[in-house]
Design a protein around this motif. Sequence first.
Motif, PDB file in Angstrom:
ATOM      1  N   VAL A 190       0.782  -1.211  -0.036  1.00  0.00           N
ATOM      2  CA  VAL A 190       0.229   0.159  -0.050  1.00  0.00           C
ATOM      3  C   VAL A 190       0.855   1.203   0.159  1.00  0.00           C
ATOM      4  N   PHE A 191       0.624   2.247  -0.885  1.00  0.00           N
ATOM      5  CA  PHE A 191       1.308   3.552  -0.758  1.00  0.00           C
ATOM      6  C   PHE A 191       0.751   4.496  -0.100  1.00  0.00           C
ATOM      7  N   ILE A 192       1.379   5.309   0.821  1.00  0.00           N
ATOM      8  CA  ILE A 192       1.121   6.414   1.460  1.00  0.00           C
ATOM      9  C   ILE A 192       1.652   7.605   0.788  1.00  0.00           C
ATOM     10  N   GLY A 197       4.190  14.604  -4.360  1.00  0.00           N
ATOM     11  CA  GLY A 197       5.470  13.974  -5.026  1.00  0.00           C
ATOM     12  C   GLY A 197       6.392  12.988  -4.468  1.00  0.00           C
ATOM     13  N   VAL A 198       5.888  12.655  -3.238  1.00  0.00           N
ATOM     14  CA  VAL A 198       6.467  11.630  -2.543  1.00  0.00           C
ATOM     15  C   VAL A 198       5.479  10.725  -1.758  1.00  0.00           C
ATOM     16  N   ASP A 199       5.522   9.181  -2.342  1.00  0.00           N
ATOM     17  CA  ASP A 199       4.741   8.250  -1.681  1.00  0.00           C
ATOM     18  C   ASP A 199       5.565   7.282  -0.985  1.00  0.00           C
ATOM     19  N   GLY A 200       5.273   6.714   0.032  1.00  0.00           N
ATOM     20  CA  GLY A 200       5.969   5.541   0.817  1.00  0.00           C
ATOM     21  C   GLY A 200       5.289   4.396   0.739  1.00  0.00           C
ATOM     22  N   LEU A 201       6.052   3.320   0.807  1.00  0.00           N
ATOM     23  CA  LEU A 201       5.286   2.053   0.628  1.00  0.00           C
ATOM     24  C   LEU A 201       5.222   1.058   2.039  1.00  0.00           C
ATOM     25  N   ILE A 202       3.956   0.744   2.416  1.00  0.00           N
ATOM     26  CA  ILE A 202       3.906  -0.454   3.135  1.00  0.00           C
ATOM     27  C   ILE A 202       3.918  -1.546   2.537  1.00  0.00           C
ATOM     28  N   HIS A 203       4.802  -2.434   2.776  1.00  0.00           N
ATOM     29  CA  HIS A 203       5.121  -3.699   2.094  1.00  0.00           C
ATOM     30  C   HIS A 203       3.966  -4.866   2.894  1.00  0.00           C
ATOM     31  N   THR A 204       3.484  -5.695   1.816  1.00  0.00           N
ATOM     32  CA  THR A 204       2.407  -6.658   2.426  1.00  0.00           C
ATOM     33  C   THR A 204       3.031  -7.418   3.514  1.00  0.00           C
ATOM     34  N   SER A 205       4.329  -7.591   3.633  1.00  0.00           N
ATOM     35  CA  SER A 205       4.928  -8.347   4.855  1.00  0.00           C
ATOM     36  C   SER A 205       4.699  -7.699   5.925  1.00  0.00           C
ATOM     37  N   MET A 233      10.821   4.778  -0.046  1.00  0.00           N
ATOM     38  CA  MET A 233      10.638   5.179   1.354  1.00  0.00           C
ATOM     39  C   MET A 233       9.788   3.885   1.891  1.00  0.00           C
ATOM     40  N   SER A 234      10.283   3.418   2.992  1.00  0.00           N
ATOM     41  CA  SER A 234       9.786   2.018   3.635  1.00  0.00           C
ATOM     42  C   SER A 234       8.861   2.556   5.019  1.00  0.00           C
ATOM     43  N   LEU A 235       7.761   2.144   5.023  1.00  0.00           N
ATOM     44  CA  LEU A 235       6.808   2.766   6.039  1.00  0.00           C
ATOM     45  C   LEU A 235       6.282   1.059   6.521  1.00  0.00           C
ATOM     46  N   SER A 236       5.864   1.297   8.003  1.00  0.00           N
ATOM     47  CA  SER A 236       4.902   0.248   8.577  1.00  0.00           C
ATOM     48  C   SER A 236       3.877   0.899   9.150  1.00  0.00           C
ATOM     49  N   PRO A 237       2.646   0.321   9.333  1.00  0.00           N
ATOM     50  CA  PRO A 237       1.420   0.789   9.918  1.00  0.00           C
ATOM     51  C   PRO A 237       1.762   0.940  11.525  1.00  0.00           C
ATOM     52  N   VAL A 238       1.121   1.822  12.233  1.00  0.00           N
ATOM     53  CA  VAL A 238       1.347   2.080  13.493  1.00  0.00           C
ATOM     54  C   VAL A 238      -0.015   1.502  14.430  1.00  0.00           C
ATOM     55  N   LEU A 239      -0.071   0.811  15.207  1.00  0.00           N
ATOM     56  CA  LEU A 239      -1.253   0.139  15.764  1.00  0.00           C
ATOM     57  C   LEU A 239      -1.861   0.937  16.649  1.00  0.00           C
TER      58      LEU A 239
END
Length: 247
Positions: A190-192, A197-205, A233-239
């Motif tokens: 998922v791209f955030i 001009g900048v999108d970061g990615l939350i990888h499916t993993s 840019m690598s992202l991760s969701p925050v609980l």
Amino acid sequence: HITCYLDHIEDLRDKKFEVRAVEVDRERNRLIFSERHVSEEKQLSQRDQALGTVKEGNVYEGVISGVKGFGLFMTVEVPVDGSDLSDKVEDGEFKPEHRKKNALPSEGIGYVEGLIHISEISWEKVDHPKNYHQVGDRVLVKILGIDEKSGKLNLSIKRLKLDPWKKVAKDYPAGTTFNGKVSRIEPFGVFINVMPGVDGLIHTSKLSSSSNFKQGDEVTVNVDSVEPEKRRMSLSPVLTEVPMGYK
């Protein structure tokens, strides 16, 4: 034989006007004339003179003359004296002291055609150029190059503005938590949207089986890593909610 590209070619019947021979083909017994080379001789001369002063990196103003799916056509106003607007522009706009500048007289301008490819309109993803500019809009552009064969200019609007990837590492270093919106969803993640001009990615993993993001959703994420040189840019969701059964 006179070739004319006019909407009302019949209006020329029985009329006399000056033309200039632009091609002589004795083998095919053909002559090609141009009326434009006579009536627009001065404009064409100024165009050629101005084109000779154009350099990569120069900045000019001009008018959008056509809008297509692949980009914007533009008539660029190039001073024949070799000057440009590089020192009068800041982050894609005229500096305050130059916003009401006096226009150069038409005799000091050569009008040169150019193309702003869709990839050079904005640092953001452009779905269609018509969403950004229309015919008649006045815009500032930077010269990327010159097509020597056609004499047309390759132009950019976005390169007059700072590349957002050059500031994202400073504004969003690893460990930063922020709210962003889902810009698109792909099979691999998922791209955030971080900034225009900048999108970061939350990888499916990094997504749980219960994750159900939709485009436009606001999501709280953490920056895991930033690689501006790779535009990645690598992202991760925050609980944000306590899991069921948590004690």
